[in-house]
Each structure stands twice: as C-alpha cells, then as structure tokens.
Write an enzyme that holds these catalytic residues in place. Structure first.
Site, PDB file in Angstrom:
ATOM      1  N   ILE A 169       0.836  -1.204   0.000  1.00 55.54           N
ATOM      2  CA  ILE A 169       0.000   0.000   0.000  1.00 55.54           C
ATOM      3  C   ILE A 169       0.868   1.249   0.000  1.00 55.54           C
ATOM      4  O   ILE A 169       0.644   2.177  -0.784  1.00 55.54           O
ATOM      5  CB  ILE A 169      -0.974  -0.010   1.197  1.00 55.54           C
ATOM      6  CG1 ILE A 169      -1.995  -1.146   1.034  1.00 55.54           C
ATOM      7  CG2 ILE A 169      -1.690   1.333   1.330  1.00 55.54           C
ATOM      8  CD1 ILE A 169      -2.922  -1.323   2.220  1.00 55.54           C
ATOM      9  N   TYR A 188      -6.235  -4.465  18.104  1.00 57.33           N
ATOM     10  CA  TYR A 188      -6.079  -3.891  16.765  1.00 57.33           C
ATOM     11  C   TYR A 188      -7.251  -2.966  16.444  1.00 57.33           C
ATOM     12  O   TYR A 188      -7.067  -1.860  15.915  1.00 57.33           O
ATOM     13  CB  TYR A 188      -5.998  -5.039  15.759  1.00 57.33           C
ATOM     14  CG  TYR A 188      -5.711  -4.633  14.333  1.00 57.33           C
ATOM     15  CD1 TYR A 188      -4.429  -4.244  13.943  1.00 57.33           C
ATOM     16  CD2 TYR A 188      -6.715  -4.671  13.363  1.00 57.33           C
ATOM     17  CE1 TYR A 188      -4.158  -3.903  12.627  1.00 57.33           C
ATOM     18  CE2 TYR A 188      -6.450  -4.335  12.041  1.00 57.33           C
ATOM     19  CZ  TYR A 188      -5.171  -3.956  11.680  1.00 57.33           C
ATOM     20  OH  TYR A 188      -4.900  -3.608  10.380  1.00 57.33           O
ATOM     21  N   LYS A 206      -7.019   1.049  15.663  1.00 51.20           N
ATOM     22  CA  LYS A 206      -7.506   1.657  14.426  1.00 51.20           C
ATOM     23  C   LYS A 206      -8.590   2.688  14.710  1.00 51.20           C
ATOM     24  O   LYS A 206      -8.692   3.704  14.010  1.00 51.20           O
ATOM     25  CB  LYS A 206      -8.002   0.576  13.463  1.00 51.20           C
ATOM     26  CG  LYS A 206      -6.897  -0.383  13.026  1.00 51.20           C
ATOM     27  CD  LYS A 206      -5.670   0.357  12.482  1.00 51.20           C
ATOM     28  CE  LYS A 206      -4.551  -0.546  12.073  1.00 51.20           C
ATOM     29  NZ  LYS A 206      -3.377   0.170  11.539  1.00 51.20           N
ATOM     30  N   THR A 215      -1.891  -8.461  -0.543  1.00 46.56           N
ATOM     31  CA  THR A 215      -0.474  -8.176  -0.334  1.00 46.56           C
ATOM     32  C   THR A 215       0.180  -9.503   0.053  1.00 46.56           C
ATOM     33  O   THR A 215      -0.508 -10.483   0.336  1.00 46.56           O
ATOM     34  CB  THR A 215      -0.271  -7.174   0.818  1.00 46.56           C
ATOM     35  OG1 THR A 215      -0.744  -7.784   2.038  1.00 46.56           O
ATOM     36  CG2 THR A 215      -1.033  -5.872   0.587  1.00 46.56           C
TER      37      THR A 215
END
Length: 277
Positions: free
Chosen positions: A13, A169, A173, A204
């Site tokens: 990214i 997580y 975020k 990815t």
C-alpha cells in the site's frame, strides 16, 4: 532542495501510494526491517523515483524524529504516508498498542509540527475499527486528545479490558481515526491537511499468508460475502490517497474514507452479520 515525502512501512500500500504521487519528490522510506525498505527503494529508484531507505521503528519517538530530521535535510516536508503497522496475527497485544496506536499518534504529532504550508498527510487504519461496538463519547475524546505519552495509560487500553489481539487492533484503528480528527485541527493551523484511509482486505504478501493461514477461511468468507465479492488491490487504495492528497481534495481534512468493498455494510446489514453466520 526538494519537496520531501515521508513514507512509513515498506509494504504494497505504501509503495502504491508513493508511486502514484511521489514523483519529483525526495522520498524517505522507513521500515523496521531495513531490507524491506531497500527492496521497495530499489524497485522505485529503477523506475525513476528518488527513494532513500532507512531503518525506522514506529513505536519509538526518537526513531520517528530521526526520520523527520533526515527528511528535513533535503527540503520541506510536504507529504506524509503512514502505512506502517502490525496485524493481529503478527504481534501480541502490547506490540499492537505500542506500534499501531501510540506510534501512529506520535508520528502525526511530530510531523504536524513541521509539515509545510499546503502539505498533506494520510494514515492507513482499517475496516476493523468499524466493527467494534461504539465507545462512549468520553472514551473517543480520550483517544483523540490524550497527550501521546499518556495514551497507553488510558483505562480502556489496560490489559484487563482487552480481549485479544484483534480487539487491541480494533482499538488502535479506532484511535487512529479519532487522532486524525484532533490532529487535523493542528495541521490546519499550518495550512496543511490530514486524513485517514480504512481499507478492507487488500491483496499483499501478508494477506496471502493470512489467506493460507489458520484465519484463512474467515478472510475468504469476508470478501466472498461483501458486495464487491473480492479483495482490493493496493492501487485501489492509492486511488483514494491520490484524491485526498491532491488539490481535488483541498476541502477534505480530518476524515476517514472506508474502502472495503462493502464488507462493513455486510457485517451490519448483510450476510456477514454475526447472527447470519
């Protein structure tokens, strides 16, 4: 002297965004694993960019400040792309909070002190923060505005209040998004803008590992049952970053763009609802 773009995290990214808007700039590319930064720098330099790879630890203010100083040695810092972070399957709770939550907050704060007039930044959060139950207004305010060195002491971030690495997580975020809102006010005082992108599943090397790992069926089910019916490519994330960081995005600051193929919508109102599973 050249305009400088700071890029953290030498992943797909980050590279897609840097390739899209980093031409003509000095790009300082930081990653905790210098070999990752060197690999991406080689690819980009052989395509006509000017990339300098450095070792950078997002969990360290000293390391972040060293990266900023390196950038300033070449010219004014006009762009920031923060693509660094660790995933729930990569790291323990403590590391996720230290890197994704605290480190991002420090980076936005420190770059905000030096960002050039007309400059802009984008940080990468995640759709994951949208699937956690709403926090209280006070908890959101704390995530947005607590002094960076006090962030990890907040009650909601204490071990007894965090279920697992995924919950950590999600909290990180959510904090990224709230932090962007608060920091964009300070960036605005310098005539600069700051936004957040919350991607869904993006193909990815890491994602491919996840598809083939113990949580693989979970991820495959997620993109199969989202309206788009597929995962994203890094270049589709770069499409959004290009808008946010160009003159066409001049009135956009302090916002989060969710780009997840409708997975969040499906989680709340479609076949990805926990009750529908």
């Amino acid at each position: 002297m050249k305009d400088v773009m700071l890029v953290t995290g030498a992943g797909q990214i980050s590279m897609a965004i840097a390739r899209r808007i980093g031409y003509g700039k000095k790009i300082i590319l930081g990653d905790k694993r210098i070999e990752n930064a060197q690999t991406v720098a080689k690819i980009m330099n052989e395509a006509g960019y000017d990339v300098e790879p450095i070792e950078m630890d997002l969990s360290s203010r000293t390391s972040i400040c060293a990266m900023i100083a390196k950038g300033q040695s070449y010219g004014p810092i006009t762009m920031l792309v923060n693509g660094a972070g660790v995933s729930p399957s990569q790291a323990p709770i403590e590391a996720i909070l230290k890197v994704d939550l605290y480190g991002t907050a420090v980076l936005l704060e420190e770059v905000g002190k030096v960002i050039a007039k007309g400059g802009c930044g984008v940080t990468i959060s995640s759709q994951s923060g949208w699937r956690m139950p709403q926090l209280t207004a006070e908890e959101d305010r704390q995530l947005a505005t607590a002094p960076t060195e006090e962030l990890l002491n907040l009650p909601l971030l204490q071990p007894e209040n965090i279920r697992d690495t995924l919950h950590a997580y999600q909290l990180a975020k959510r904090c990224n998004e709230k932090r962007v809102m608060a920091e964009c006010v300070k960036w605005g005082e310098r005539g600069a803008r700051l936004n957040d992108i919350a991607p869904g599943i993006v193909v990815t090397p890491l994602a491919i590992d996840e598809f083939n790992g113990p949580r693989g069926d979970f991820y495959k089910n997620m993109f199969a049952k989202c309206p788009a019916g597929r995962p994203a490519t890094a270049d589709e994330i770069a499409n959004v970053a290009e808008l946010l960081m160009s003159d066409r995005g001049a009135f956009i600051t302090g916002t989060t763009v969710l780009i997840d193929g409708g997975a969040t919508a499906s989680y709340y109102y479609g076949p990805l609802q926990p009750t529908a599973e």
